[in-house]
Design a protein around this motif. Structure first.
Motif, short mmCIF file in Angstrom:
data_model
loop_
_atom_site.label_atom_id
_atom_site.label_comp_id
_atom_site.label_asym_id
_atom_site.label_seq_id
_atom_site.Cartn_x
_atom_site.Cartn_y
_atom_site.Cartn_z
N ARG A 143 13.40 3.02 -44.03
CA ARG A 143 13.56 3.94 -45.48
C ARG A 143 13.01 5.57 -45.14
O ARG A 143 13.07 6.23 -46.08
CB ARG A 143 12.89 3.05 -46.59
CG ARG A 143 13.38 1.69 -46.73
CD ARG A 143 12.76 1.13 -48.04
NE ARG A 143 13.17 1.91 -49.06
CZ ARG A 143 12.58 1.34 -50.25
NH1 ARG A 143 12.20 0.04 -50.43
NH2 ARG A 143 12.88 1.86 -51.43
N SER A 144 11.98 5.58 -44.03
CA SER A 144 11.33 6.86 -44.07
C SER A 144 11.09 7.07 -42.54
O SER A 144 10.88 6.20 -41.69
CB SER A 144 10.11 6.69 -44.70
OG SER A 144 9.44 7.90 -44.70
N ILE A 207 10.76 9.56 -50.70
CA ILE A 207 11.71 8.59 -50.42
C ILE A 207 12.02 8.14 -51.81
O ILE A 207 11.77 8.36 -52.83
CB ILE A 207 11.21 7.31 -49.55
CG1 ILE A 207 9.98 6.58 -50.25
CG2 ILE A 207 10.59 7.74 -48.27
CD1 ILE A 207 9.66 5.35 -49.58
#
Length: 267
Positions: A143-144, A207
């Protein structure tokens, strides 16, 4: 005993903290459509790590009367209508309230003012979400980007006159070991502190998790979201007004990010 539910909606919800921020922001639209005054919330099957935070958030809303955990309303409870908003119903057919206001109190304001004291062009940054679900930690780098990428972004923002302020919870704490960023981590009891901090910032970079919604729903904050995963949920969380919103579905360059934040991109 007289039933006082006849002008209330019974609303069933699930999901994480971000889902419930979205539900709360859409609730007034539902009440308007059904000509009801308030709602009772029936919170089902949330991740135990954020259940307490969700309940606290929902209970602060002036249009929510009661919050029930892990039970469903009975059909004879006398509600005006029973509505189920669990996660498969997306996008929801009730618009997010324009300029939706998140609740915060004097302690939240005091904490945020202490962080912002003497800070020029605060840019709030939320790199990781690690405590929101049972699989959050395994998805960290799905996610990041990794920490070195964020540290370079901190440096670039500071060179352009911004002040990076990183937020997160207990499980997301990182000692960044640099003067290029201000740490403003909270815990489950103080996560509301971040709300006035976000609302008094010059921009958000992070995010796709609940802090971006605070900035985005305000309608006047440059909001940059790195959305690398679970694209299918984006429409549930976005308002109709996206003038200040910038979404990246692949890791952007630092220049691309900086150009989304007005105070940084001025020549």
């Amino acid at each position: 005993m007289e039933n006082n539910n006849n002008n209330k909606i019974a609303l069933i919800v699930s999901g994480g903290l971000g889902d419930n921020l979205t539900y709360a922001a859409r609730l007034q639209s539902l009440l308007n459509k059904e000509n009801a005054n308030k709602a009772d919330i029936y919170l089902i099957n949330t991740y135990i790590g954020v259940t307490y935070m969700i309940i606290e958030f929902l209970e602060r809303s002036p249009i929510i009367d009661k919050v029930y955990l892990n039970r469903l309303p009975a059909h004879n409870d006398g509600y005006k209508k029973l509505v189920d908003w669990r996660e498969d119903d997306s996008p929801l057919p009730y618009p997010i309230q324009k300029d939706y206001k998140f609740s915060y109190n004097n302690k939240d304001i005091e904490w945020s003012l202490n962080i912002l004291n003497g800070v020029h062009n605060p840019i709030i940054m939320y790199p990781y979400t690690l405590g929101g679900s049972s699989w959050s930690k395994s998805e960290k780098y799905v996610r990041s980007p990794k920490e070195d990428w964020w540290k370079q972004l901190f440096r670039d923002i500071k060179k352009l006159g911004g002040s990076p302020i990183v937020i997160g919870g207990e499980e997301e704490y990182i000692d960044w070991d640099t003067d290029d960023v201000i740490s403003a981590y909270t815990d489950k009891d103080t996560f509301f502190h971040c709300i006035p901090l976000l609302l008094n910032s010059k921009g958000y970079i992070g995010i796709a998790s609940w802090p971006f919604m605070v900035a985005h729903y305000a309608g006047n904050i440059d909001t940059c979201v790195i959305w690398l995963y679970n694209f299918m949920w984006q429409h549930r969380h976005l308002t109709e007004n996206r003038d200040k919103l910038n979404l990246f579905f692949e890791v952007p360059s630092n220049e691309e990010i900086i150009n989304t934040i007005k105070v940084l991109s001025k020549k």
